[in-house]
Design a protein around this motif. Structure first.
Motif, PDB file in Angstrom:
ATOM      1  N   ILE A  39     -18.673  19.036 -46.552  1.00  0.00           N
ATOM      2  CA  ILE A  39     -18.519  20.335 -47.220  1.00  0.00           C
ATOM      3  C   ILE A  39     -18.589  20.159 -48.729  1.00  0.00           C
ATOM      4  O   ILE A  39     -19.196  20.958 -49.437  1.00  0.00           O
ATOM      5  CB  ILE A  39     -17.184  20.995 -46.830  1.00  0.00           C
ATOM      6  N   LEU A  40     -17.956  19.078 -49.236  1.00  0.00           N
ATOM      7  CA  LEU A  40     -18.056  18.688 -50.646  1.00  0.00           C
ATOM      8  C   LEU A  40     -18.486  17.226 -50.702  1.00  0.00           C
ATOM      9  O   LEU A  40     -18.049  16.422 -49.874  1.00  0.00           O
ATOM     10  CB  LEU A  40     -16.713  18.851 -51.365  1.00  0.00           C
ATOM     11  N   GLY A  60     -21.774  29.058 -48.567  1.00  0.00           N
ATOM     12  CA  GLY A  60     -21.656  27.738 -47.966  1.00  0.00           C
ATOM     13  C   GLY A  60     -21.832  26.590 -48.929  1.00  0.00           C
ATOM     14  O   GLY A  60     -21.921  25.431 -48.508  1.00  0.00           O
ATOM     15  N   ALA A  61     -21.814  26.881 -50.236  1.00  0.00           N
ATOM     16  CA  ALA A  61     -22.018  25.826 -51.228  1.00  0.00           C
ATOM     17  C   ALA A  61     -20.792  24.941 -51.408  1.00  0.00           C
ATOM     18  O   ALA A  61     -20.894  23.836 -51.951  1.00  0.00           O
ATOM     19  CB  ALA A  61     -22.411  26.433 -52.577  1.00  0.00           C
ATOM     20  N   GLY A  62     -19.615  25.417 -50.989  1.00  0.00           N
ATOM     21  CA  GLY A  62     -18.389  24.636 -51.142  1.00  0.00           C
ATOM     22  C   GLY A  62     -17.450  25.165 -52.202  1.00  0.00           C
ATOM     23  O   GLY A  62     -16.458  24.503 -52.533  1.00  0.00           O
ATOM     24  N   LYS A  63     -17.708  26.362 -52.721  1.00  0.00           N
ATOM     25  CA  LYS A  63     -16.898  26.910 -53.811  1.00  0.00           C
ATOM     26  C   LYS A  63     -15.442  27.119 -53.403  1.00  0.00           C
ATOM     27  O   LYS A  63     -14.515  26.657 -54.092  1.00  0.00           O
ATOM     28  CB  LYS A  63     -17.500  28.251 -54.282  1.00  0.00           C
ATOM     29  N   SER A  64     -15.243  27.831 -52.299  1.00  0.00           N
ATOM     30  CA  SER A  64     -13.874  28.110 -51.852  1.00  0.00           C
ATOM     31  C   SER A  64     -13.158  26.830 -51.431  1.00  0.00           C
ATOM     32  O   SER A  64     -11.943  26.689 -51.632  1.00  0.00           O
ATOM     33  CB  SER A  64     -13.883  29.113 -50.697  1.00  0.00           C
ATOM     34  N   THR A  65     -13.896  25.893 -50.858  1.00  0.00           N
ATOM     35  CA  THR A  65     -13.292  24.615 -50.473  1.00  0.00           C
ATOM     36  C   THR A  65     -12.827  23.857 -51.709  1.00  0.00           C
ATOM     37  O   THR A  65     -11.726  23.288 -51.729  1.00  0.00           O
ATOM     38  CB  THR A  65     -14.293  23.766 -49.683  1.00  0.00           C
ATOM     39  N   GLY A 234     -22.563  21.581 -51.332  1.00  0.00           N
ATOM     40  CA  GLY A 234     -21.371  20.774 -51.524  1.00  0.00           C
ATOM     41  C   GLY A 234     -21.365  19.875 -52.738  1.00  0.00           C
ATOM     42  O   GLY A 234     -20.397  19.153 -52.967  1.00  0.00           O
ATOM     43  N   ALA A 235     -22.421  19.920 -53.535  1.00  0.00           N
ATOM     44  CA  ALA A 235     -22.527  19.052 -54.720  1.00  0.00           C
ATOM     45  C   ALA A 235     -22.537  19.891 -55.996  1.00  0.00           C
ATOM     46  O   ALA A 235     -22.979  21.048 -55.996  1.00  0.00           O
ATOM     47  CB  ALA A 235     -23.783  18.209 -54.645  1.00  0.00           C
ATOM     48  N   LEU A 236     -22.047  19.310 -57.075  1.00  0.00           N
ATOM     49  CA  LEU A 236     -22.081  19.960 -58.377  1.00  0.00           C
ATOM     50  C   LEU A 236     -23.470  19.786 -58.977  1.00  0.00           C
ATOM     51  O   LEU A 236     -23.900  18.666 -59.251  1.00  0.00           O
ATOM     52  CB  LEU A 236     -21.018  19.355 -59.298  1.00  0.00           C
TER      53      LEU A 236
END
Length: 278
Positions: A39-40, A60-65, A234-236
């Motif tokens: 996820i990240l 689904g990019a992982g922001k909330s996670t 999941g990546a910056l």
């Protein structure tokens, strides 16, 4: 409600000026997996006092996670998370609740509380401390800032989605913490209250707080954030001032949709609009 001319008591009192610009939270090499699903992936990010950091990216990019990792609600699979240089896992729950407040996407409560009771919950971490003397003022100021005074006697479950979001924001403001984490706080709001929430975020940062906000609206991120961090898969992908990060090429690539980035004639901030075929 614009905060530009509001009384200074409507948001938490300023932190000592020396805090502004200092690192409030740091994630280093953070990854998070659900089973074998990443996820990240290896995210490193610092959050500073006195700034609004917007987390943006596709679904689904992982922001909330990432926000949940920063809040301590979930532990990363690898990497480290710190708050003021101290590992987040070492913070007792009550102490952490006095340091950071979290607004989740789902604004639900388990029982039929009134809106007033939900706002009052923001003061729970301060029970038994000298700061509890400020409960009435903090609740009054938060209620005013979130524009929910007319809702306080209504049952929370019977409010609209936007009304629940604003009452939940009032709870977060009443908590009066150094770090404020907001997960899609504008999703259910009308235009007036979308602007109001981001104006509140700016005011909090100007008073020394660190504000991390997950947004889908790139124009809101461009208008109000000091820095924008784009996540994808999941990546910056990028992090920096809005004008440098929110470019047509990068947004089109990350979101898979062509956009045009204009300059707001009043502020010079980036405005993102999709390119549409006639």
């Amino acid at each position: 409600m614009s905060l530009e001319n509001s009384a200074s008591s409507r948001v938490p009192h300023p932190l000592p000026s020396q805090r502004s610009g200092e690192i409030a939270q740091q994630v280093t090499g953070v990854s998070y997996h659900v089973g074998s699903l990443p996820i990240l992936t290896d995210v490193t990010l610092g959050v500073r006092y006195g700034e609004v950091l917007a987390l943006v990216g596709p679904n689904g990019a992982g922001k909330s996670t990432l926000l949940s990792v920063l809040s301590g609600d979930i532990a990363p699979s690898s990497g480290s998370v710190s708050f003021e240089g101290r590992e987040l896992a070492q913070w007792p729950a009550r102490e952490l609740a006095r340091a950071r407040a979290v607004l989740l996407q789902a604004n639900q409560v388990a029982f039929s509380f009134t809106a007033q009771q939900v706002i009052d919950m923001g003061r729970a971490p301060w029970i038994g401390t000298p700061q509890s003397d400020d409960d009435e003022r903090a609740i009054r100021d938060a209620t005013s800032a979130a524009d929910v005074g007319h809702l306080t006697q209504r049952g929370f479950p019977h409010l609209s989605g936007g009304e629940k979001a604003r009452v939940s924001l009032a709870r977060v403001l009443a908590q009066e913490t150094k770090v404020v984490l907001l997960d899609e706080p504008t999703a259910a709001l009308d235009l007036k209250h979308q602007e109001s929430v981001l104006q509140i975020a700016r005011e909090l940062a100007q008073r020394g707080r660190a504000v991390i906000v997950v947004l889908h609206d790139l124009s809101l991120a461009g208008a109000y954030a000091d820095e924008v961090a784009i996540l994808a898969n999941g990546a910056l992908v990028a992090r920096g001032v809005p004008g440098d990060v929110l470019t047509e090429e990068r947004i089109s690539e990350v979101y898979g949709a062509p956009v045009r980035v204009l300059s707001d004639p009043d502020t010079g901030r980036p405005v993102v609009i999709p390119r549409r075929a006639l």
